[in-house]
Design a protein around this motif. Structure first.
Motif, mmCIF file in Angstrom:
data_model
loop_
_atom_site.group_PDB
_atom_site.id
_atom_site.type_symbol
_atom_site.label_atom_id
_atom_site.label_comp_id
_atom_site.label_asym_id
_atom_site.label_seq_id
_atom_site.Cartn_x
_atom_site.Cartn_y
_atom_site.Cartn_z
ATOM 1 N N LEU A 15 0.828 -1.201 0.000
ATOM 2 C CA LEU A 15 0.000 0.000 0.000
ATOM 3 C C LEU A 15 0.865 1.254 0.000
ATOM 4 N N TRP A 16 1.956 1.224 0.753
ATOM 5 C CA TRP A 16 2.889 2.350 0.816
ATOM 6 C C TRP A 16 3.520 2.575 -0.553
ATOM 7 N N VAL A 17 3.975 1.512 -1.206
ATOM 8 C CA VAL A 17 4.584 1.623 -2.537
ATOM 9 C C VAL A 17 3.563 2.158 -3.537
ATOM 10 N N LEU A 22 1.347 6.520 -6.752
ATOM 11 C CA LEU A 22 0.178 7.317 -7.114
ATOM 12 C C LEU A 22 0.498 8.810 -7.012
ATOM 13 N N LEU A 23 1.157 9.200 -5.930
ATOM 14 C CA LEU A 23 1.559 10.602 -5.785
ATOM 15 C C LEU A 23 2.511 11.017 -6.899
ATOM 16 N N SER A 24 3.424 10.134 -7.269
ATOM 17 C CA SER A 24 4.357 10.442 -8.357
ATOM 18 C C SER A 24 3.626 10.606 -9.681
ATOM 19 N N LEU A 77 14.429 5.048 -3.479
ATOM 20 C CA LEU A 77 14.459 4.446 -4.811
ATOM 21 C C LEU A 77 13.066 4.346 -5.420
ATOM 22 N N VAL A 78 12.092 3.939 -4.609
ATOM 23 C CA VAL A 78 10.722 3.815 -5.105
ATOM 24 C C VAL A 78 10.176 5.189 -5.496
ATOM 25 N N SER A 79 10.430 6.194 -4.675
ATOM 26 C CA SER A 79 9.956 7.541 -4.994
ATOM 27 C C SER A 79 10.573 8.046 -6.295
ATOM 28 N N THR A 80 11.871 7.868 -6.436
ATOM 29 C CA THR A 80 12.561 8.324 -7.642
ATOM 30 C C THR A 80 12.135 7.506 -8.857
ATOM 31 N N SER A 82 9.383 5.694 -9.335
ATOM 32 C CA SER A 82 7.997 5.897 -9.747
ATOM 33 C C SER A 82 7.813 7.264 -10.393
ATOM 34 N N HIS A 83 8.579 8.252 -9.969
ATOM 35 C CA HIS A 83 8.472 9.560 -10.598
ATOM 36 C C HIS A 83 9.028 9.530 -12.027
ATOM 37 N N MET A 84 9.992 8.649 -12.279
ATOM 38 C CA MET A 84 10.525 8.512 -13.636
ATOM 39 C C MET A 84 9.485 7.902 -14.570
ATOM 40 N N GLY A 85 8.603 7.073 -14.048
ATOM 41 C CA GLY A 85 7.509 6.507 -14.825
ATOM 42 C C GLY A 85 7.971 5.730 -16.034
ATOM 43 N N ALA A 86 7.489 6.139 -17.203
ATOM 44 C CA ALA A 86 7.753 5.418 -18.444
ATOM 45 C C ALA A 86 9.237 5.396 -18.783
ATOM 46 N N ARG A 87 9.969 6.455 -18.416
ATOM 47 C CA ARG A 87 11.412 6.482 -18.709
ATOM 48 C C ARG A 87 12.118 5.318 -18.027
ATOM 49 N N LEU A 88 11.735 5.007 -16.788
ATOM 50 C CA LEU A 88 12.352 3.887 -16.078
ATOM 51 C C LEU A 88 11.984 2.560 -16.731
ATOM 52 N N ILE A 89 10.742 2.425 -17.128
ATOM 53 C CA ILE A 89 10.300 1.177 -17.761
ATOM 54 C C ILE A 89 11.086 0.929 -19.047
ATOM 55 N N PHE A 90 11.275 1.971 -19.851
ATOM 56 C CA PHE A 90 12.035 1.819 -21.091
ATOM 57 C C PHE A 90 13.511 1.537 -20.804
ATOM 58 N N ALA A 91 14.055 2.122 -19.739
ATOM 59 C CA ALA A 91 15.453 1.867 -19.365
ATOM 60 C C ALA A 91 15.636 0.417 -18.919
#
Length: 110
Positions: A15-17, A22-24, A77-80, A82-91
């Motif tokens: 739930l925390w993650v 969600l906030l990101s 790490l999770v905050s950073t 999740s804020h990267m979003g799609a960029r992280l997924i593609f990386a």
């Protein structure tokens, strides 16, 4: 009925993650609006931002846990991530494809 710590702790962690992600996602969407980006469909853009950030946050969480990081580092790490979003997924996709390609080249040499 009382929840045991073994059950409650993982549920609270997920739930925390999800909450951080969600906030990101909301921050990413608001940032796009503030920059004046032209959005084709604001509703779909909002949901896609939320979806990508949720996915990136969960991927980051699982990678951090498997690496054995401690609580505050995992949170950062999770905050950073999740804020990267799609960029992280593609990386991460690029990293996996590179790893698979190297593995195939090694097998071909043997």
């Amino acid at each position: 009925m009382q929840l045991s710590t073994e059950i409650a702790l993982p549920v609270l962690t997920y739930l925390w993650v999800c909450g951080l992600s969600l906030l990101s996602g909301m921050a990413t969407y608001c940032n796009r609006i503030c920059k004046g980006e032209t959005l084709g469909s604001p509703y779909s853009s909002f949901f896609l931002d939320i979806f990508y950030c949720q996915m990136a946050g969960l991927i980051t969480y699982f990678l951090a846990v498997s690496a054995g990081t401690e609580g505050f580092l995992t949170a950062a790490l999770v905050s950073t991530g999740s804020h990267m979003g799609a960029r992280l997924i593609f990386a991460v996709e690029s990293l996996v494809m590179h790893t698979v390609h190297l593995h195939e080249q090694t097998r071909e040499k043997d």
